[in-house]
Design an enzyme around this catalytic site. Sequence first.
Site, PDB file in Angstrom:
ATOM      1  N   ARG A 160      11.079  -2.182  10.907  1.00 62.32           N
ATOM      2  CA  ARG A 160       9.959  -1.668  11.740  1.00 62.32           C
ATOM      3  C   ARG A 160       9.758  -2.302  13.011  1.00 62.32           C
ATOM      4  NH1 ARG A 160       4.983  -0.239   8.089  1.00 62.32           N
ATOM      5  NH2 ARG A 160       3.766  -1.417   9.818  1.00 62.32           N
TER       6      ARG A 160
ATOM      7  N   LYS B  50       0.803  -0.959   0.035  1.00 59.97           N
ATOM      8  CA  LYS B  50      -0.170   0.100  -0.195  1.00 59.97           C
ATOM      9  C   LYS B  50       0.972   1.169  -0.005  1.00 59.97           C
ATOM     10  CE  LYS B  50      -2.239  -0.891   3.867  1.00 59.97           C
ATOM     11  NZ  LYS B  50      -1.562  -2.335   4.055  1.00 59.97           N
TER      12      LYS B  50
ATOM     13  N   ARG C 212      -1.132  -8.829  13.021  1.00 55.41           N
ATOM     14  CA  ARG C 212      -1.600  -8.001  12.276  1.00 55.41           C
ATOM     15  C   ARG C 212      -2.265  -8.661  11.134  1.00 55.41           C
ATOM     16  NH1 ARG C 212       3.877  -5.423  10.664  1.00 55.41           N
ATOM     17  NH2 ARG C 212       2.725  -4.038   9.136  1.00 55.41           N
TER      18      ARG C 212
ATOM     19  N   ARG D 245      -9.877   1.387   8.770  1.00 56.60           N
ATOM     20  CA  ARG D 245      -9.467  -0.118   8.839  1.00 56.60           C
ATOM     21  C   ARG D 245     -10.420  -0.774   9.906  1.00 56.60           C
ATOM     22  NH1 ARG D 245      -3.859   0.489   8.705  1.00 56.60           N
ATOM     23  NH2 ARG D 245      -2.608  -1.539   9.206  1.00 56.60           N
TER      24      ARG D 245
ATOM     25  N   ARG E 106      11.311  -5.955   4.429  1.00 55.38           N
ATOM     26  CA  ARG E 106      11.204  -4.594   4.303  1.00 55.38           C
ATOM     27  C   ARG E 106      12.452  -3.561   5.111  1.00 55.38           C
ATOM     28  NH1 ARG E 106       5.490  -2.187   5.287  1.00 55.38           N
ATOM     29  NH2 ARG E 106       5.577  -3.565   7.251  1.00 55.38           N
TER      30      ARG E 106
END
Length: 221
Positions: free
Chosen positions: A161, A13, A172, A88, A127
């Site tokens: 992160r 996203k 998540r 969300r 990431r």
Amino acid sequence: MRIVLVGPPGAGKGTQAAFLAKNLSIPHISTGDLFRANISKGTDLGKQAKAYMDAGNLVPDEVTIGMARDRMAQPDAQGGFLLDGFPRNVSQAEALDAALASDGVKLDAVLDLEVPEDEVVKRIAGRRICRNDSAHVFHVTYSAPKTEGVCDVCGGDLYQRDDDSEETVRKRLEVYHTQTEPIIDHYRAQGLLVTISALGKVDEVTERAMEALQTDRAAQA
Ligand code: AP5
């Protein structure tokens, strides 16, 4: 245009939002980035959000909706925006519907990025994000920086992160399935849903997204 981007954690996203926002000349508004900016500045809002984020849970609506509305009220968002990570859950979607209705505007499309779960896990595990600007996103294999640990764009340090640990990612994903996926039906019922596959190279996905948004716009005209 007013667009909502939806998809599981790691779908791409943020990566796509950077390109789409530029192509469409609208600001990219990411509630995750807003929370992370508050955490790094040590604000009260950041302190409230951190524990929820580290556990992979949603930050409560009382905090999130006000923050998102404040950002959407900024001058640069008056002509349109690309929302990433908001809404969300269904109550956030209803709050957004009400806020837009009271401003006399509406969403143009909700772009749903579909990616299989095993790919999402690979994308998150690799990431790396720039400390100077969270829009500078890399991946250790799919889009590796020229020098390991250093941002190609600005030379900032790259980091992983806190909520990208395997355990938190699992949580998540569970939260995505139980709380966020229901907004897909909410927007399908409003005729706003545009679903694309987010598999393939980053620029291929951007092209697919732009084409799908243009086709949708033409169909609505
Ligand atoms: P948030 O920051 O929104 O995280 P998320 O939705 O979990 O999404 P991610 O940022 O993990 O992934 P992404 O889809 O943006 O993927 P990216 O482009 O980086 O939210 C974090 C937390 O904040 C939440 O858990 C919650 O606690 C809180 N929060 C935020 N909004 C909230 C709200 N509205 N209400 C309550 N709480 C809220 O890509 C991932 C990786 O894949 C990158 O390395 C990238 O380089 C790579 N990649 C991207 N595209 C491709 C491709 N096509 N091929 C190969 N690699 C790719």
